[in-house]
Scaffold this motif. Structure first.
Motif, mmCIF file in Angstrom:
data_model
loop_
_atom_site.group_PDB
_atom_site.id
_atom_site.type_symbol
_atom_site.label_atom_id
_atom_site.label_comp_id
_atom_site.label_asym_id
_atom_site.label_seq_id
_atom_site.Cartn_x
_atom_site.Cartn_y
_atom_site.Cartn_z
ATOM 1 N N SER A 1 0.983 -1.062 -0.044
ATOM 2 C CA SER A 1 -0.074 0.011 -0.081
ATOM 3 C C SER A 1 0.756 1.094 0.143
ATOM 4 N N THR B 1 1.938 -0.133 3.994
ATOM 5 C CA THR B 1 1.947 -1.441 3.809
ATOM 6 C C THR B 1 1.738 -2.132 5.403
ATOM 7 N N ASP B 2 0.813 -2.892 5.740
ATOM 8 C CA ASP B 2 0.429 -3.531 6.915
ATOM 9 C C ASP B 2 1.628 -4.508 7.191
ATOM 10 N N LYS C 1 1.751 -7.188 8.665
ATOM 11 C CA LYS C 1 1.478 -8.534 8.422
ATOM 12 C C LYS C 1 1.750 -9.105 7.104
ATOM 13 N N GLN C 2 1.660 -8.228 6.084
ATOM 14 C CA GLN C 2 2.255 -8.504 4.907
ATOM 15 C C GLN C 2 3.618 -8.814 4.726
#
Length: 157
Positions: free
Chosen positions: A72, A96-97, A99-100
């Protein structure tokens, strides 16, 4: 007086085409790969697939799916000319999260088991590991079975 070689940001407008921005922001190596990704539904804005000609504005969040991760990016500057790597923090913010990134690390750890199609043949070591995983060695089956032949024709004579 010596001037420092400070890279300059190209002119940024109020908007830019998404295919050009993805290339200019160094998310994709070429504009054609950016267009292919967009056409294949790997690029979304607010969960909606977009067209390569979609105009983006500052502040929008772009999601780019590069399996196994979905990145993201928040647009900080709308540019259509490629910039140097040092200027990337002025172009977008990576949101970006975490978790990614864990997902990405897990896929790296898994190694050859999750090999992408077309990335080449397995090495000899990979091939042996796959064979051992699929068909574990069975002990006792390699013995000669000559001792178990029929002895009927020698006993009656």
């Amino acid at each position: 007086m010596a001037q420092e070689n400070i890279p300059k940001m190209p002119k940024a407008g109020p908007s830019a085409r998404i295919d050009k921005w993805l290339w200019a922001a160094r998310i994709y190596k070429t504009r054609s790969t950016a267009v292919d990704a967009i056409k294949n539904g790997r690029v979304t804005i607010d969960g909606v697939n977009v067209k390569p000609s979609r105009i983006i504005k500052t502040g929008e969040t772009i999601n780019v799916r590069k399996p196994p991760v979905t990145y993201s990016f928040k647009v900080l500057s709308c540019i259509e000319q490629r910039v140097g790597a040092k200027l990337i923090p002025q172009v977008y913010e990576n949101v970006t999260d975490p978790k990614q990134y864990e997902l990405l690390e897990m896929s790296r750890i898994s190694g050859f088991v999750d090999r992408q199609r077309g990335t080449g043949r397995p090495t000899k070591k990979d091939r042996r590991a796959l064979d051992n995983f699929i068909e574990p060695a069975m002990f006792g089956w390699d013995e000669d079975f000559e001792d178990f032949e029929d002895d009927d024709d020698t006993d009656d004579k």
